[in-house]
Design an enzyme around this catalytic site. Structure first.
Site, PDB file in Angstrom:
ATOM      1  N   HIS A  27       7.664   7.729  10.232  1.00 29.06           N
ATOM      2  CA  HIS A  27       6.888   7.199   8.933  1.00 29.06           C
ATOM      3  C   HIS A  27       6.162   8.883   8.746  1.00 29.06           C
ATOM      4  CE1 HIS A  27       4.669   5.778   5.727  1.00 29.06           C
ATOM      5  NE2 HIS A  27       4.187   4.722   6.159  1.00 29.06           N
ATOM      6  N   LYS A  65      20.822 -10.609  -2.538  1.00 29.18           N
ATOM      7  CA  LYS A  65      22.262 -11.453  -2.468  1.00 29.18           C
ATOM      8  C   LYS A  65      23.246 -10.941  -1.599  1.00 29.18           C
ATOM      9  CE  LYS A  65      20.981 -12.662  -7.415  1.00 29.18           C
ATOM     10  NZ  LYS A  65      20.475 -11.573  -7.990  1.00 29.18           N
ATOM     11  N   ARG A  92      11.790   2.617   2.280  1.00 32.93           N
ATOM     12  CA  ARG A  92      11.332   1.887   3.274  1.00 32.93           C
ATOM     13  C   ARG A  92      12.066   0.757   3.691  1.00 32.93           C
ATOM     14  NH1 ARG A  92       5.796   1.823   4.901  1.00 32.93           N
ATOM     15  NH2 ARG A  92       5.153  -0.335   6.097  1.00 32.93           N
ATOM     16  N   ARG A 117       0.862  -1.282  -0.032  1.00 30.16           N
ATOM     17  CA  ARG A 117      -0.035   0.218   0.022  1.00 30.16           C
ATOM     18  C   ARG A 117       1.051   1.304   0.005  1.00 30.16           C
ATOM     19  NH1 ARG A 117      -3.994  -0.884   4.249  1.00 30.16           N
ATOM     20  NH2 ARG A 117      -4.269   1.174   4.423  1.00 30.16           N
ATOM     21  N   THR A 118       1.947   1.338   0.716  1.00 28.03           N
ATOM     22  CA  THR A 118       2.813   2.303   0.793  1.00 28.03           C
ATOM     23  C   THR A 118       3.377   2.620  -0.378  1.00 28.03           C
ATOM     24  OG1 THR A 118       3.012   2.209   3.201  1.00 28.03           O
ATOM     25  CG2 THR A 118       4.721   3.652   1.871  1.00 28.03           C
TER      26      THR A 118
END
Ligand SMILES: [Zn+2]
Lengths: 428, 306
Positions: free
Chosen positions: B134, B84, B106, B56-57
């Site tokens: 946030h 990796k 994020r 959603r973000t």
């Protein structure tokens, strides 16, 4: 080669000459002369017995990319040390006579300081059963200090047995005091700043609870106990109480805990991540006061080199620890001498005499008088310099003092009469 | 405006108000238009660098950038070189070499956006870092409150739930304080950080005492797993003491609204009939998120509005 040190201020006193001959101090007095001796003008320099570190991570064997016995020894000599205790959390762990002898031998080969191995208390630092402490004590490394540093000996019954067992060879358990159930995922000191930064807190009580428990255990079984890297005001209070009760406990504080606070975490630069974490200004003041009044016996560096990739990453993923050997004396001058809390005799006591006594090192921490081994450091207290991590002798660069101006400069270090550092440069 | 949006404290009152006003202008400009697109950031590249799954973000930021005509690169940690073992720094330098103008990040580690900002020349927008902040969530929450209640000054906001682990709570406390609202945090004592006393907010353990005075009730997601670490005894007890159900909603003032940053645990911190009531702004919050993120990207990359 014999050396005539002219005009050094021993323990900060009046200038005298020292004649170093055949590894020992042969004479101390005014206007000494000696034919054939190398003359070192020490005008304005302070002479102290060679520094002794109770807590160094040399990373060899296992992480030679971060430090080796040789590079760590060079850093130590440049910091004014003549003996360092090498912590046991190597790979393999120093939990057998074989590994401690290997580390001891590597130190002898490097020849820059006496590398004194610390033995692990428990097999693999796992905290489950005792390592062969007696075998390490009887080995060529003659181990007297045992520690699971990096981990706490958290099991109280096991800690009790370790404290008791090492009495047989005058050993001491050096406890990394951290109740593990209270520090799961901990990233920094728990307080206002951890709340703001959203980093999991490491409560002061997790250290203090273990120290309180262990001083009671040490008293109960009549054993000697050493506490690593004391970091909180509460710990200082508990130690003061324990010493007043006659508990045979000693303690160390790191240079970084004498200077830096949890404010350093604000920019999330992992160079400031360390265990135990940097605490508050009130803790810093209490640690300085505790070191000044002798409640804390020693300054120990907890020199912890880390490869770039272990520090240039997210805070939570970074390894804890910071370099300390090359700046330890400067930090102590800055925080203790220039604040009037300790004189140079006090510095010698906390950085050489007492740590040597705790580690049962007979040749170190001795007075600078005729007949004693010539382990000594000459420093220029008037010098000031900005710390450049790229210029350090350590193989790693994780110095929390980068860009900081600090007082004092180690000009020369002598190990049993042999200069390991001259004019601020390592001699091998 | 500062160059980066890393935490709510990067915005002073005039910056924060500018973001909200710009979002309102953007919303007005796009209302009724068939093509919901502005040409403002044409030729600029925005990278969504997501180390945590948050569809959603990510979609909200992606839509925001695309509606400003920016090129968007979605760089997810899964299935890329990141998984990796490439370091955050190497990834950042790679993205910058590819010409990114802004990186929206994020990350599960608190502080990762701060570190990123020290390594790249472009702007960095924090889309949620660990248990830290946030900030665009707080901006969209403030936008939603202002849209519903017409003001922020003096508005009494109750933030209820897992404050300890909530980046939404940290950003909202700071931003709402900056904008003149009065915040009361409500949770069991175990779910406050030690040090919460230094925050510009009141602290309460008693939801029923706080509700009658609240203009806004913001419910935070509470993960049931927290009870395994003894933060509370059971989901049932949590919901009985701190959940918002119809009975509690009934004591709210007439105009009071109920917010939730999502995703919700229906039946845990919020009852279904509360989430679906007319007081609930949960759907508006999602829509406002796009406008507010457009405003942020526009102001960071495009300059002040003409
Ligand atoms: Zn330790």
């Amino acid at each position: 080669m014999n050396h005539l040190i002219k005009g050094a201020r021993v323990l900060g006193g009046d200038p005298v000459d020292l004649l170093v001959k055949d590894g020992r101090i042969a004479a101390v007095g005014a206007k000494l002369s000696a034919t054939g001796a190398e003359v070192l003008d020490a005008g304005g320099l302070v002479a102290l017995p060679g520094l002794v570190d109770l807590h160094t991570h040399l990373r060899e064997p296992g992480r030679e990319d971060a430090e080796t016995v040789e590079t760590g020894s060079r850093a130590a000599a440049l910091g004014g040390f003549t003996a360092v205790h090498a912590m046991a959390n190597t790979d393999p762990v120093a939990d057998t006579a074989g590994v401690v002898e290997q580390v001891w031998r590597l130190g002898q080969e490097a020849g820059l300081v006496d590398v004194v191995p610390v033995g692990a208390v428990t097999v693999g630092l796992a905290g489950e059963r005792l390592a062969e402490l007696g075998a390490m004590a009887e080995s060529a490394a003659t181990v007297r200090v045992f520690s699971d540093d990096g981990h706490c000996v958290a099991d109280p019954a096991l800690m009790r047995r370790a404290l008791e067992y090492v009495k047989a060879f005058d050993g001491v358990v050096a406890q990394h005091a951290e109740e593990p159930r209270l520090t799961v995922g901990a990233q920094m000191h728990e307080g206002d700043r951890s709340a703001k930064l959203g980093l999991t807190g490491w409560p002061a009580a997790a250290e203090e609870a273990i120290i309180a428990r262990d001083v009671l255990l040490a008293q109960h079984v009549g054993a000697r106990l050493h506490i690593c890297h004391v970091s909180t005001a509460g710990s200082v209070e508990i130690l003061r109480w324990a010493k007043a009760r006659g508990v045979d406990v000693t303690a160390e504080v790191t240079p970084h805990h004498l200077l830096l606070t949890d404010a350093c975490a604000e920019g999330y630069d992992p160079v400031f991540k360390v265990n135990p974490p940097l605490r508050t200004d009130a803790d810093v003041q209490a640690l300085r006061a505790g070191l000044a009044d002798g409640t804390i016996d020693a300054v120990a560096t907890d020199h912890a080199p880390h490869a770039v990739e272990d520090k240039e990453c997210e805070w939570a993923q970074a390894r804890p620890g910071m370099l300390g050997l090359e700046q330890a004396l400067a930090i102590v001058q800055d925080t203790m001498v220039e604040t009037g809390l300790l004189d140079w005799a006090g510095v010698a006591d906390r950085m050489s005499v007492r740590p040597a006594t705790i580690g049962r090192l007979t040749g170190h921490g001795r007075p600078l008088i005729p007949g004693e081994p010539a382990n000594l450091v000459l420093l220029d207290p008037a010098a000031r310099a900005v710390v450049d991590p790229a210029a350090l002798a350590s193989r790693s660069r994780n110095s929390p003092y980068a860009g900081r101006e600090l007082p004092g400069r180690v000009v020369a270090t002598f190990l049993r009469g042999v200069p390991t550092v001259l004019d601020g440069k390592a001699q091998r | 405006m500062k160059k980066h949006l890393l935490e709510a404290a990067d915005l002073d009152r005039s910056d924060a108000t500018l973001v909200l006003d710009t979002a309102a202008q953007i919303e007005a400009a796009l209302t009724g238009r068939e093509v919901k697109k502005l040409p403002t950031l044409r030729g600029r590249t925005v990278v969504n660098l997501f180390y945590e799954d948050s569809t959603r973000t990510r979609i909200s930021f992606e839509l925001a950038a695309k509606r400003l005509s920016a090129d968007v690169i979605n760089f997810s940690a899964k299935g890329s070189s990141v998984s990796k073992g490439e370091s955050l720094k190497d990834t950042a330098l790679t993205l910058e070499a590819m010409g990114s103008d802004a990186i929206v990040i994020r990350h599960g580690a608190s502080g990762a956006p701060h570190q990123l900002a020290s390594w790249v020349r472009g702007s960095v927008v924090n889309a949620g870092d660990g248990t830290h902040e946030h900030p665009t969530q707080a901006l969209l929450d403030a936008y939603t409150i202002r849209a519903r209640l017409g003001r922020l000054e003096g508005v009494r906001v109750a933030v209820v739930g897992d404050v300890l682990h909530s980046r939404v709570a940290r950003s909202n406390v700071r931003l709402l304080h900056t904008l003149g609202a009065e915040v009361t945090l409500v949770a069991p004592p175990t779910l406050f950080p030690v040090g919460v006393g230094s925050w510009p907010a009141e602290v309460s353990y008693d939801l029923d005492a706080v509700l009658p005075k609240a203009d806004v009730v913001m419910m935070l997601r509470v993960q049931a797993e927290r009870m395994t670490a003894s933060f509370f005894p059971s989901a049932r007890e949590y919901s009985r003491r701190y959940g918002l159900d119809a009975r509690r909603m009934a004591v709210l003032g007439d105009d009071a609204i109920v917010m939730h940053p999502g995703p919700m645990n229906r039946g845990m911190e919020i009852a279904a009939d509360v989430a679906d009531s007319v007081r609930s702004t949960i759907v508006e919050q999602v829509a406002n998120g796009v406008s507010v993120r457009m405003a942020v990207l526009y102001l960071l990359l495009g300059g002040a509005p003409s």
